[in-house]
Design a protein around this motif. Structure first.
Motif, PDB file in Angstrom:
ATOM      1  N   UNK A 105      14.243  -9.406 -14.430  1.00  0.00           N
ATOM      2  CA  UNK A 105      13.816 -10.773 -14.117  1.00  0.00           C
ATOM      3  C   UNK A 105      12.324 -10.947 -14.401  1.00  0.00           C
ATOM      4  N   UNK A 106      11.523  -9.926 -14.045  1.00  0.00           N
ATOM      5  CA  UNK A 106      10.087  -9.995 -14.316  1.00  0.00           C
ATOM      6  C   UNK A 106       9.834 -10.075 -15.817  1.00  0.00           C
ATOM      7  N   UNK A 107      10.579  -9.296 -16.584  1.00  0.00           N
ATOM      8  CA  UNK A 107      10.426  -9.328 -18.048  1.00  0.00           C
ATOM      9  C   UNK A 107      10.810 -10.704 -18.592  1.00  0.00           C
ATOM     10  N   UNK A 108      11.883 -11.262 -18.044  1.00  0.00           N
ATOM     11  CA  UNK A 108      12.330 -12.588 -18.472  1.00  0.00           C
ATOM     12  C   UNK A 108      11.279 -13.645 -18.149  1.00  0.00           C
ATOM     13  N   UNK A 112       9.148 -15.865 -20.816  1.00  0.00           N
ATOM     14  CA  UNK A 112       9.108 -17.332 -20.715  1.00  0.00           C
ATOM     15  C   UNK A 112       7.666 -17.813 -20.626  1.00  0.00           C
ATOM     16  N   UNK A 113       6.838 -17.087 -19.860  1.00  0.00           N
ATOM     17  CA  UNK A 113       5.433 -17.474 -19.720  1.00  0.00           C
ATOM     18  C   UNK A 113       4.705 -17.330 -21.054  1.00  0.00           C
ATOM     19  N   UNK A 114       4.979 -16.224 -21.787  1.00  0.00           N
ATOM     20  CA  UNK A 114       4.337 -16.028 -23.095  1.00  0.00           C
ATOM     21  C   UNK A 114       4.744 -17.157 -24.044  1.00  0.00           C
ATOM     22  N   UNK A 118       2.258 -19.874 -25.658  1.00  0.00           N
ATOM     23  CA  UNK A 118       2.204 -20.063 -27.107  1.00  0.00           C
ATOM     24  C   UNK A 118       2.447 -21.529 -27.461  1.00  0.00           C
ATOM     25  N   UNK A 119       3.440 -22.147 -26.773  1.00  0.00           N
ATOM     26  CA  UNK A 119       3.740 -23.558 -27.043  1.00  0.00           C
ATOM     27  C   UNK A 119       2.542 -24.446 -26.692  1.00  0.00           C
TER      28      UNK A 119
END
Length: 168
Positions: A105-108, A112-114, A118-119
């Motif tokens: 979950x932390x990786x997910x 998502x944050x990265x 980027x967006x």
């Protein structure tokens, strides 16, 4: 001397009578008293022997039950230890599962944050490029509108850079 012989004969008769009476009494006592007394003693002996046998039997049963109880307690302890071991193993497995799920979950969340960063970075670059283009057009139009000296152009560029800094 006659008296002595006569007394002696009477004494022999008395002794004989006493002896016969004693033998009859002994026979009667044996028949009437010793028989039932001996039967009663035999019954008492049998009763005591039965009580001793019952006590020994109860003692053997008690020892057997005690051994069974000890075996049951030992078995219960073994089962309790096995149950505790299984619970510990299950807890460790659950802990490992929770850690794996938390890491995933932390990786997910990190991914998502990265992507979001980027967006937003792409949007900011696009907005900045649009502003630079607008400012470039404005600067070019003002430069064209008036012919400036070098000092005026530097001053104009500084003013527009200030404006761009304030707009941000």
């Amino acid at each position: 001397m006659n008296t002595f012989v006569l007394g002696s004969a009477m004494a022999n008769g008395d002794v004989l009578f006493t002896l016969v009476s004693f033998i009859i009494l002994l026979f009667l006592v044996r028949k009437v008293a010793f028989g039932p007394l001996m039967n009663m003693m035999k019954q008492r002996e049998q009763h005591i022997a039965g009580e001793i046998e019952a006590a020994e039997k109860n003692n053997a049963e008690t020892k057997k039950l005690l051994e069974e109880q000890r075996a049951a307690v030992k078995q219960s302890r073994v089962e309790a230890q096995e149950l505790i071991e299984r619970a510990k193993k299950q807890a460790d497995e659950q802990k490992d599962g929770i850690l794996v799920a938390a890491k995933a979950e932390a990786e997910s969340i990190k991914e998502a944050a990265v992507k979001e960063i980027q967006r937003e970075k792409d949007q900011a670059i696009a907005a900045l490029q649009a502003q630079v283009a607008v400012l470039s057009v404005q600067i070019a139009s003002k430069v064209i509108q008036k012919e400036l000296k070098e000092e005026d152009q530097a001053s104009l560029i500084r003013d527009y850079i200030k404006e761009v800094g304030e707009v941000r």
